[in-house]
Scaffold this motif. Structure first.
Motif, PDB file in Angstrom:
ATOM      1  N   MET A  34       4.309 -13.846  13.161  1.00 58.42           N
ATOM      2  CA  MET A  34       3.483 -12.668  13.456  1.00 58.42           C
ATOM      3  C   MET A  34       4.342 -11.427  13.345  1.00 58.42           C
ATOM      4  O   MET A  34       5.194 -11.202  14.190  1.00 58.42           O
ATOM      5  N   ASP A  35       4.142 -10.633  12.308  1.00 58.80           N
ATOM      6  CA  ASP A  35       4.952  -9.420  12.258  1.00 58.80           C
ATOM      7  C   ASP A  35       4.213  -8.214  12.824  1.00 58.80           C
ATOM      8  O   ASP A  35       4.719  -7.105  12.818  1.00 58.80           O
ATOM      9  N   SER A  36       2.987  -8.475  13.350  1.00 58.88           N
ATOM     10  CA  SER A  36       2.231  -7.349  13.903  1.00 58.88           C
ATOM     11  C   SER A  36       2.876  -6.785  15.165  1.00 58.88           C
ATOM     12  O   SER A  36       2.607  -5.671  15.567  1.00 58.88           O
ATOM     13  N   PHE A  37       3.769  -7.576  15.785  1.00 60.01           N
ATOM     14  CA  PHE A  37       4.460  -7.067  16.968  1.00 60.01           C
ATOM     15  C   PHE A  37       5.676  -6.217  16.593  1.00 60.01           C
ATOM     16  O   PHE A  37       6.354  -5.701  17.474  1.00 60.01           O
ATOM     17  N   SER A  38       5.974  -6.138  15.308  1.00 60.14           N
ATOM     18  CA  SER A  38       7.206  -5.465  14.915  1.00 60.14           C
ATOM     19  C   SER A  38       7.306  -4.065  15.500  1.00 60.14           C
ATOM     20  O   SER A  38       6.345  -3.302  15.504  1.00 60.14           O
TER      21      SER A  38
END
Ligand SMILES: [Zn+2]
Length: 462
Positions: free
Chosen positions: A400-404
């Protein structure tokens, strides 16, 4: 003036840049280089400059790849001021102590294993070096211009990346003329949970900018909660555990923020959540005392008694015995543990115990550098080595890179475009080579001509 690019150049760790004038040498960031053991030792032990000749250190934020070699610098004779925000100072107090502890344990382990008993391995630095480093910090809030040497002043602006993170702007005066260098490493994103949005700098002459995601777009921040809820529901339904290797700073608190909201909206079942990392527990304590850095939404949550860092089913674990008890548990749960790139710490035990069970899910929520266990898991290698033993990767892996907390390609281009009205030159650092070069191309396509991707130890006169 000269800019020396000594770290996180065509790579992402070990940020270190020196601004040199006739009168001063100011170091921006002193990060720990992370990578293969041999390179780790060589690059962190040998500073490409004399630490005693640095007049001041300006620290952008508390992440170890930016702050982690400060005790090493102090060990080698640095005794000048370290300027950072107050939150960064307080975070460093726990993070550098933890890092020193890891260095000490590492040396102890290597000494036990070594064949040649005459060559004793000393830690990169010790807890005493970390404590000594803390005496040098000067905490400053955003927006206050402070002289750091006779010809250089610094003003911090909110980077919107992690608690207390700053975009330092340096005013350098030479021959009666002042020029501004802005340092946007690391640059956050708009609408990140907990934090305010990054401040827009548009009056710099030079900008040193990160390029971690110079050629990649993130999933939207809004999609993070939905995706995490789906993962938790799916894993809990088959009786598995959700294992989240997470950076102790920011990512852990953002995930808690997200879980709190999902629980409140009854979008996930009420299963136990464990934060199993003494460091993450200590860092979360620092969040509690620095609400002045929070965004409106988080302030409202606190006002409405919806503390994102304290809710039913959430347990913080400090003791090793309590951590070990988690291995025996067979019911669904969520375990958040460090280190973020799976290179050390309790996460290794959780992975070892859970990676071969297909009911479990490992959720990758952060950037994984090359040659780390986290990267190998994210790539879905069929077998991985943990503590020198091979394990089959049977658990589900979700990336999940949406938390980046890093700006992505569009964010970086937009930031550079608004800044370029004033900025004459861009230096792209803090990104693997392909990302840095790709971003340089994108910026040139947008009409920004002066974009330089330095090589390691390059010196550029401006
Ligand atoms: Zn960072």
């Amino acid at each position: 003036m000269k800019i020396h690019f000594h770290g996180a150049v065509r790579s992402v760790t070990g940020s270190k840049h020196v601004i040199e004038t006739e009168q001063s040498r100011v170091l921006i960031d002193c990060g720990l280089f992370q990578g293969r053991r041999k390179d780790f030792w060589e690059q962190n032990q040998n500073f490409p400059f004399d630490p005693t000749e640095i007049d001041a250190l300006i620290l952008s934020h508390a992440h170890i790849d930016h702050s982690g070699n400060i005790p090493g610098l102090v060990k080698q004779g640095f005794r000048q001021n370290i300027f950072s925000t107050t939150a960064t100072r307080n975070l460093c107090a726990v993070m550098l102590r933890d890092s020193a502890h890891i260095q000490e344990q590492d040396a102890e382990y290597l000494n036990r294993k070594r064949r040649n008993k005459d060559e004793e391995i000393t830690p990169l630095y010790t807890s005493a070096d970390a404590e000594k480093a803390m005496e040098l910090f000067v905490g400053i809030h955003y927006g206050r211009k402070i002289p750091v040497t006779p010809d250089i002043a610094v003003t911090f602006y909110d980077a919107g990346h992690v608690l207390g993170s700053a975009l330092p702007v340096l005013d350098v005066t030479e021959n009666g003329k002042t020029r501004r260098i802005a340092y946007a490493c690391d640059l956050g994103r708009d609408d990140l949970p907990i934090l305010k949005d990054p401040y827009r700098i548009n009056d710099a002459d030079f900008m040193i900018m990160e390029s971690t995601y110079g050629d990649r777009e993130h999933e939207t921040i809004d999609s993070a909660a939905e995706k995490l809820a789906a993962i938790v529901n799916r894993t809990a339904a088959r009786g598995g555990k959700v294992i989240i290797p997470s950076f102790a700073l920011e990512r852990t608190q953002e995930i808690l923020h997200c879980l709190r909201r999902l629980f409140d909206k009854r979008q996930i079942p009420e299963i136990p959540v464990y934060v199993d990392s003494p460091l993450a527990v200590n860092v979360t304590e620092i969040f509690r005392i620095h609400s002045e850095y929070f965004d409106q939404e988080t302030m409202e949550m606190l006002a409405n008694d919806q503390n994102p860092f304290q809710f039913p089913h959430l347990t913080y674990i400090r003791k090793v015995e309590d951590s070990k008890k988690l291995h025996q548990q067979r019911f669904p749960s969520i375990i958040i543990s460090a280190s973020g790139m799976c290179e050390a710490g309790r996460i290794l035990h959780h992975l070892k115990n859970n990676i071969e069970d297909s009911r479990n899910t490992i959720v990758i929520v952060g950037f994984m550098a090359q040659h780390t266990l986290g990267r190998r898991i994210a790539e879905g290698r069929p077998k991985v080595k943990i503590f020198r033993k091979e394990y089959r990767l049977r658990a589900d892996v979700e990336v999940m890179d949406s938390f980046s907390a890093h700006a992505d390609r569009s964010d970086l281009i937009a930031y550079a475009k608004q800044a370029s009205k004033q900025s004459r030159k861009f230096f792209l650092v803090h990104g693997e080579e392909t990302q840095a070069l790709a971003l340089a191309g994108h910026l040139r396509d947008e009409g920004i001509d002066e974009v330089i991707v330095p090589k390691l130890h390059d010196t550029i006169e401006v």
